[in-house]
Enzyme design. Structure first.
Site, PDB file in Angstrom:
ATOM      1  N   SER A  83       1.037  -1.108  -0.297  1.00  0.00           N
ATOM      2  CA  SER A  83      -0.468  -0.168   0.912  1.00  0.00           C
ATOM      3  C   SER A  83       0.560   1.176   0.514  1.00  0.00           C
ATOM      4  O   SER A  83       2.225   1.027  -0.257  1.00  0.00           O
ATOM      5  CB  SER A  83      -0.767   0.034   1.339  1.00  0.00           C
ATOM      6  OG  SER A  83       0.058  -0.449   2.399  1.00  0.00           O
ATOM      7  N   LYS A 115      -4.157   9.483  -9.570  1.00  0.00           N
ATOM      8  CA  LYS A 115      -4.244   7.878  -8.543  1.00  0.00           C
ATOM      9  C   LYS A 115      -5.914   7.219  -8.344  1.00  0.00           C
ATOM     10  O   LYS A 115      -6.809   7.977  -8.089  1.00  0.00           O
ATOM     11  CB  LYS A 115      -4.360   7.325  -6.677  1.00  0.00           C
ATOM     12  CG  LYS A 115      -4.123   6.588  -6.042  1.00  0.00           C
ATOM     13  CD  LYS A 115      -3.896   7.106  -4.460  1.00  0.00           C
ATOM     14  CE  LYS A 115      -3.802   5.879  -3.377  1.00  0.00           C
ATOM     15  NZ  LYS A 115      -4.881   5.668  -3.320  1.00  0.00           N
ATOM     16  N   LYS A 310      -2.355  12.668  -1.288  1.00  0.00           N
ATOM     17  CA  LYS A 310      -3.989  12.615  -1.259  1.00  0.00           C
ATOM     18  C   LYS A 310      -4.880  13.892  -1.415  1.00  0.00           C
ATOM     19  O   LYS A 310      -4.635  14.705  -0.802  1.00  0.00           O
ATOM     20  CB  LYS A 310      -4.661  12.038   0.344  1.00  0.00           C
ATOM     21  CG  LYS A 310      -3.849  10.761   0.827  1.00  0.00           C
ATOM     22  CD  LYS A 310      -4.739   9.714  -0.523  1.00  0.00           C
ATOM     23  CE  LYS A 310      -6.196   8.969  -0.281  1.00  0.00           C
ATOM     24  NZ  LYS A 310      -6.650   8.273  -0.815  1.00  0.00           N
TER      25      LYS A 310
HETATM   26  N1  LIG Z   1      -4.808   3.373  -7.544  1.00  0.00           N
HETATM   27  C1  LIG Z   1      -3.726   3.688  -8.203  1.00  0.00           C
HETATM   28  O1  LIG Z   1      -3.885   4.557  -9.736  1.00  0.00           O
HETATM   29  C2  LIG Z   1      -1.704   4.139  -7.947  1.00  0.00           C
HETATM   30  C3  LIG Z   1      -1.074   3.828  -8.893  1.00  0.00           C
HETATM   31  N2  LIG Z   1      -1.102   4.650  -9.929  1.00  0.00           N
HETATM   32  N3  LIG Z   1       0.260   2.977  -8.347  1.00  0.00           N
HETATM   33  C4  LIG Z   1       0.252   2.793  -7.197  1.00  0.00           C
HETATM   34  O2  LIG Z   1       2.068   2.578  -7.269  1.00  0.00           O
HETATM   35  C5  LIG Z   1       2.405   1.862  -5.671  1.00  0.00           C
HETATM   36  C6  LIG Z   1       1.644  -0.034  -5.775  1.00  0.00           C
HETATM   37  C7  LIG Z   1       2.413  -0.542  -4.527  1.00  0.00           C
HETATM   38  C8  LIG Z   1       4.295   0.538  -5.003  1.00  0.00           C
HETATM   39  C9  LIG Z   1       3.906   1.579  -5.284  1.00  0.00           C
HETATM   40  N4  LIG Z   1      -0.707   2.146  -6.503  1.00  0.00           N
HETATM   41  C10 LIG Z   1      -1.518   2.704  -6.555  1.00  0.00           C
HETATM   42  O3  LIG Z   1      -2.917   2.799  -5.737  1.00  0.00           O
HETATM   43  C11 LIG Z   1      -2.220   1.496  -5.418  1.00  0.00           C
HETATM   44  C12 LIG Z   1      -2.694   0.109  -4.948  1.00  0.00           C
HETATM   45  C13 LIG Z   1      -2.861  -0.808  -3.337  1.00  0.00           C
HETATM   46  C14 LIG Z   1      -2.708   1.000  -3.125  1.00  0.00           C
HETATM   47  C15 LIG Z   1      -2.981   1.764  -4.085  1.00  0.00           C
HETATM   48  O4  LIG Z   1      -4.299   1.976  -3.042  1.00  0.00           O
END
Ligand SMILES: NC(=O)c1c(N)nc(OC2CCCC2)nc1O[C@@H]1CCC[C@@H]1O
Length: 326
Positions: A83, A115, A310
């Site tokens: 996460s 995100k 956020k």
């Molecule tokens: N929700 C997204 O668009 C997003 C993203 N564009 N890029 C990441 O890279 C993270 C994943 C683990 C290390 C980097 N995570 C995202 O969402 C995460 C996935 C799990 C919790 C967040 O929602």
């Protein structure tokens, strides 16, 4: 027509329909009218009905969903799905960038991504075929939702990469689909979904894939898990490679050479967010260079090389609510 000829025809139709599907759902640039796609799909369905033993899992006719499951199997993520730590203001972002630059004299570049507010999923491909899709779950153990993810039109059933690779992204429900779904649910006296994220999660956790197939879900891929393909130097190169082999990546990602550029990008999207036709709840900022990511490593549950800025509370949702009630 004999089996041999049917096999040849089916292979040609699969190739053509997967190409049309890629143009329409991944590139958003169809090269033929919908009627042409439907005509070819009818031809394929008729041939597969006449020659059932020639149906393959990666046939575009499988997009309508298979038989309901009794339950979801558990899937273990050999590479944990982490996460993200959060940033709420400019100072948090500058602190993140300072920490990221501490262990090295090299310059640090970043990649910023919208995100996406959906459901984090993992997709595994072996010998170019989609073989397994899973929810993130607790990061180590998720649920096998392959049959549901097969119905997401923007998830390729086959790709041009022969070695085993696992990609990760966010499955989501676009605003238009969300508003239509809730309108239908109200008309059928069913409880409407509170937001697009719940609607996407609810749709992908249905045991009957035919339901997921009707929910117009979409996906943006943004990362990798197990990866036996060639090594790449940076996250931005990896995003380009993923797109080249057939995955849908979000077009708004940007490489930023400094945290000031990151802050400008965030300000731009804080403003432009209502123009998007899908929900985002912030901006993900990642160190671009993969060696620097490696050196930074992880805390117990988050990478030190990425952070989620956020946005303040969901004024967009109230807008969605206003549209719904108008
Ligand atoms: N929700 C997204 O668009 C997003 C993203 N564009 N890029 C990441 O890279 C993270 C994943 C683990 C290390 C980097 N995570 C995202 O969402 C995460 C996935 C799990 C919790 C967040 O929602």
């Amino acid at each position: 027509m004999n089996n041999q000829q049917a096999q040849q025809q089916i292979a040609e139709l699969k190739e053509l329909l997967n190409q049309y599907g890629h143009e329409y759902y991944v590139l958003d640039a169809p090269s033929v009218p919908d009627a042409e796609y439907d005509r070819k799909m009818q031809e394929l369905l008729k041939l597969e009905e006449a020659f059932p033993d020639l149906v393959t899992a990666d046939s575009p006719s499988r997009r309508i969903g298979g038989e309901p499951l009794e339950a979801f199997q558990k899937v273990r993520h050999n590479v944990p799905m982490m996460s993200l730590g959060n940033a709420f203001n400019e100072q948090d972002l500058r602190d993140f960038a300072r920490r990221a630059g501490q262990g090295t004299d090299d310059a640090i570049s970043f990649v910023c991504e919208l995100k996406i507010d959906g459901l984090a999923v993992s997709l595994t491909y072996e010998e170019g075929k989609f073989v397994r899709g899973a929810t993130r779950g607790d990061g180590t153990t998720g649920e096998d939702i392959t049959s549901n993810l097969r119905t997401v039109r923007s998830i390729p059933l086959s790709i041009q990469e022969e070695s085993t690779i696992e990609v990760r992204g966010e499955a989501f429900m676009p605003h238009k689909s969300f508003l239509n779904l809730n309108k239908q649910r109200r008309e059928n006296d069913e409880e409407p979904f509170a937001n697009p994220r719940n609607a996407a999660a609810g749709s992908l956790r249905q045991l009957d894939p035919k339901i997921a197939a009707k929910r117009n879900l979409d996906i943006f891929l943004y990362g990798v898990g197990e990866w036996q393909a060639g090594t790449l130097e940076s996250h931005s190169e990896r995003l380009k490679y993923m797109q080249r082999i057939g995955f849908k990546t979000n077009p708004e990602w940007r490489r930023c050479e400094s945290i000031d550029e990151v802050i400008d990008y965030i300000k731009y999207w804080e403003e432009k967010r209502p123009d998007l036709d899908y929900e985002i709840d912030g901006i993900v900022v990642k160190v671009d260079n993969l060696r620097q990511q490696e050196e930074l490593g992880f805390t117990a549950k988050n990478p030190r090389w990425a952070i989620a800025y956020k946005f303040p509370a969901e004024e967009v949702l109230t807008t969605l609510r206003e549209i719904e009630l108008s």
